[in-house]
Design a protein around this motif. Structure first.
Motif, PDB file in Angstrom:
ATOM      1  N   ALA A  71       0.831  -1.206   0.000  1.00 51.66           N
ATOM      2  CA  ALA A  71       0.000   0.000   0.000  1.00 51.66           C
ATOM      3  C   ALA A  71       0.860   1.248   0.000  1.00 51.66           C
ATOM      4  N   VAL A  72       1.921   1.240   0.794  1.00 48.88           N
ATOM      5  CA  VAL A  72       2.819   2.400   0.846  1.00 48.88           C
ATOM      6  C   VAL A  72       3.536   2.576  -0.466  1.00 48.88           C
ATOM      7  N   ALA A  73       4.006   1.458  -1.040  1.00 51.17           N
ATOM      8  CA  ALA A  73       4.778   1.526  -2.283  1.00 51.17           C
ATOM      9  C   ALA A  73       3.948   2.059  -3.431  1.00 51.17           C
ATOM     10  N   THR A  74       2.667   1.626  -3.502  1.00 50.50           N
ATOM     11  CA  THR A  74       1.826   2.077  -4.595  1.00 50.50           C
ATOM     12  C   THR A  74       1.297   3.475  -4.372  1.00 50.50           C
ATOM     13  N   ALA A  75       1.198   3.908  -3.134  1.00 52.02           N
ATOM     14  CA  ALA A  75       0.645   5.233  -2.851  1.00 52.02           C
ATOM     15  C   ALA A  75       1.690   6.323  -2.959  1.00 52.02           C
ATOM     16  N   SER A  76       2.961   5.998  -2.725  1.00 46.01           N
ATOM     17  CA  SER A  76       4.010   7.010  -2.685  1.00 46.01           C
ATOM     18  C   SER A  76       4.099   7.862  -3.948  1.00 46.01           C
ATOM     19  N   PRO A  77       4.085   7.241  -5.184  1.00 40.30           N
ATOM     20  CA  PRO A  77       4.169   8.074  -6.368  1.00 40.30           C
ATOM     21  C   PRO A  77       3.003   9.045  -6.488  1.00 40.30           C
ATOM     22  N   VAL A  78       1.822   8.628  -6.048  1.00 37.99           N
ATOM     23  CA  VAL A  78       0.658   9.508  -6.121  1.00 37.99           C
ATOM     24  C   VAL A  78       0.832  10.694  -5.198  1.00 37.99           C
ATOM     25  N   ILE A  79       1.327  10.434  -3.988  1.00 37.90           N
ATOM     26  CA  ILE A  79       1.556  11.507  -3.029  1.00 37.90           C
ATOM     27  C   ILE A  79       2.587  12.488  -3.579  1.00 37.90           C
ATOM     28  N   ALA A  80       3.666  11.943  -4.160  1.00 35.15           N
ATOM     29  CA  ALA A  80       4.717  12.805  -4.699  1.00 35.15           C
ATOM     30  C   ALA A  80       4.182  13.676  -5.827  1.00 35.15           C
ATOM     31  N   ALA A  81       3.314  13.068  -6.670  1.00 31.62           N
ATOM     32  CA  ALA A  81       2.788  13.810  -7.814  1.00 31.62           C
ATOM     33  C   ALA A  81       1.846  14.926  -7.380  1.00 31.62           C
ATOM     34  N   ASN A  82       1.209  14.762  -6.238  1.00 31.27           N
ATOM     35  CA  ASN A  82       0.236  15.745  -5.778  1.00 31.27           C
ATOM     36  C   ASN A  82       0.809  16.776  -4.804  1.00 31.27           C
ATOM     37  N   GLN A  83       2.119  16.748  -4.603  1.00 33.64           N
ATOM     38  CA  GLN A  83       2.725  17.717  -3.707  1.00 33.64           C
ATOM     39  C   GLN A  83       2.530  19.129  -4.257  1.00 33.64           C
ATOM     40  N   ARG A  84       2.217  20.063  -3.398  1.00 34.42           N
ATOM     41  CA  ARG A  84       1.994  21.434  -3.815  1.00 34.42           C
ATOM     42  C   ARG A  84       3.114  22.332  -3.315  1.00 34.42           C
ATOM     43  N   LEU A  85       3.391  23.360  -4.098  1.00 36.65           N
ATOM     44  CA  LEU A  85       4.405  24.320  -3.690  1.00 36.65           C
ATOM     45  C   LEU A  85       3.843  25.216  -2.583  1.00 36.65           C
ATOM     46  N   PRO A  86       4.712  25.752  -1.756  1.00 32.36           N
ATOM     47  CA  PRO A  86       4.235  26.658  -0.691  1.00 32.36           C
ATOM     48  C   PRO A  86       3.676  27.937  -1.295  1.00 32.36           C
ATOM     49  N   PRO A  87       2.864  28.673  -0.555  1.00 36.17           N
ATOM     50  CA  PRO A  87       2.320  29.943  -1.055  1.00 36.17           C
ATOM     51  C   PRO A  87       3.451  30.897  -1.420  1.00 36.17           C
ATOM     52  N   LEU A  88       3.198  31.763  -2.363  1.00 37.13           N
ATOM     53  CA  LEU A  88       4.206  32.738  -2.777  1.00 37.13           C
ATOM     54  C   LEU A  88       4.599  33.608  -1.588  1.00 37.13           C
ATOM     55  N   SER A  89       5.905  33.767  -1.415  1.00 43.43           N
ATOM     56  CA  SER A  89       6.405  34.557  -0.288  1.00 43.43           C
ATOM     57  C   SER A  89       5.932  36.011  -0.384  1.00 43.43           C
ATOM     58  N   THR A  90       5.589  36.562   0.756  1.00 47.57           N
ATOM     59  CA  THR A  90       5.166  37.974   0.813  1.00 47.57           C
ATOM     60  C   THR A  90       6.309  38.887   1.244  1.00 47.57           C
ATOM     61  N   GLU A  91       7.507  38.323   1.342  1.00 50.51           N
ATOM     62  CA  GLU A  91       8.671  39.123   1.733  1.00 50.51           C
ATOM     63  C   GLU A  91       8.938  40.202   0.683  1.00 50.51           C
ATOM     64  N   PRO A  92       9.018  41.466   1.064  1.00 51.06           N
ATOM     65  CA  PRO A  92       9.158  42.571   0.094  1.00 51.06           C
ATOM     66  C   PRO A  92      10.373  42.424  -0.820  1.00 51.06           C
ATOM     67  N   ASN A  93      11.486  41.976  -0.282  1.00 54.90           N
ATOM     68  CA  ASN A  93      12.720  41.900  -1.057  1.00 54.90           C
ATOM     69  C   ASN A  93      13.094  40.470  -1.414  1.00 54.90           C
ATOM     70  N   ARG A  94      12.089  39.637  -1.622  1.00 57.87           N
ATOM     71  CA  ARG A  94      12.378  38.217  -1.865  1.00 57.87           C
ATOM     72  C   ARG A  94      13.195  38.008  -3.135  1.00 57.87           C
ATOM     73  N   CYS A  95      12.994  38.818  -4.175  1.00 53.89           N
ATOM     74  CA  CYS A  95      13.748  38.645  -5.417  1.00 53.89           C
ATOM     75  C   CYS A  95      15.230  38.999  -5.238  1.00 53.89           C
ATOM     76  N   GLU A  96      15.495  39.992  -4.380  1.00 57.90           N
ATOM     77  CA  GLU A  96      16.882  40.390  -4.128  1.00 57.90           C
ATOM     78  C   GLU A  96      17.661  39.324  -3.355  1.00 57.90           C
ATOM     79  N   ARG A  97      16.953  38.404  -2.729  1.00 53.72           N
ATOM     80  CA  ARG A  97      17.640  37.348  -1.974  1.00 53.72           C
ATOM     81  C   ARG A  97      18.489  36.463  -2.877  1.00 53.72           C
TER      82      ARG A  97
END
Length: 239
Positions: A71-97
């Motif tokens: 069950a773990v082996a077959t579910a892992s690829p699905v979980i990996a495929a559905n991973q979402r990126l974190p919300p866009l950072s609201t830090e004012p100078n994030r691009c300068e980082r």
């Protein structure tokens, strides 16, 4: 110390095989009969019915373990495929980082907080990105057209949909970078490490791959990209 020794009925074995088959697993052939024996003298006084019951419970435990692993082996690829990126950072100078980069972690992409460069514009940036450590940076939909990113470290970076037209990646370390759907037309990968990086649906017209460092399996995947010019394919050694 106990060893399994009770004969397992053919009906029970069939049920076990059927149950594991439903979960996409193959059960190795069990050699019958199996026995439960004990090194202690007390085991001699155990009634045969209890001994068989114990054996069945033992086999049921093994079956449950097999099913759990499947069950773990077959579910892992699905979980990996559905991973979402974190919300866009609201830090004012994030691009300068990006001009500072990651101060810890280096190639392993460990950091104190995400390096979020999504949607940032570094077009024709010729000095501030050179040699920077951008490991595990989030670069989706950012623009690096014409930028000098030579000697930069971008291990495990996520650059899906980003634009790197004419970007200079000479002597850079770009291992395990996701360049899916990225625009890399005319990008320069001279003496660049590309091990483990993926280029699914990326645009690679006129990209330069002189002395690129890449593994055999990764090379085979890269060579399936039809946008690579004949000269680029020759540099890579695509067949």
């Amino acid at each position: 110390m106990m060893t399994l020794s009770t004969p397992l009925s053919h009906n029970a074995l069939s049920s076990l095989r059927l149950s594991t088959k439903r979960h996409g697993c193959r059960l190795q052939r069990l050699h019958l009969p199996l026995r439960i024996s004990s090194s202690s003298s007390a085991s001699k006084s155990v009634p045969r019915t209890e001994e068989r019951s114990s054996g069945f419970k033992e086999m049921r435990t093994v079956a449950c373990g097999l099913l759990a692993v499947c069950a773990v082996a077959t579910a892992s690829p699905v979980i990996a495929a559905n991973q979402r990126l974190p919300p866009l950072s609201t830090e004012p100078n994030r691009c300068e980082r990006a001009f500072v980069g990651n101060t810890i972690g280096q190639a392993n992409g460990v950091y104190d907080k995400p390096l979020d460069l999504r949607f940032c514009d570094y077009t024709n940036e010729k000095s501030n990105l050179k040699g920077k450590s951008l490991s595990a940076a989030l670069m989706a939909d950012a623009k690096f057209d014409g930028a000098d990113m030579s000697e930069a470290v971008m291990s495990k970076a996520y650059a899906v949909g980003a634009s790197f037209k004419g970007t200079d990646f000479s002597n850079a370390v770009l291992d395990r970078v996701n360049f899916g759907k990225a625009n890399l037309q005319g990008a320069i990968f001279k003496n660049t490490v590309l091990s483990g990086s993926t280029f699914d649906n990326a645009q690679l017209e006129d990209a330069v791959f002189e002395d690129t460092i890449i593994g055999y399996i990764d090379l085979q995947k890269l060579c399936t990209n039809k946008t690579i010019s004949a000269e680029g394919r020759a540099e890579l050694g695509c067949r």
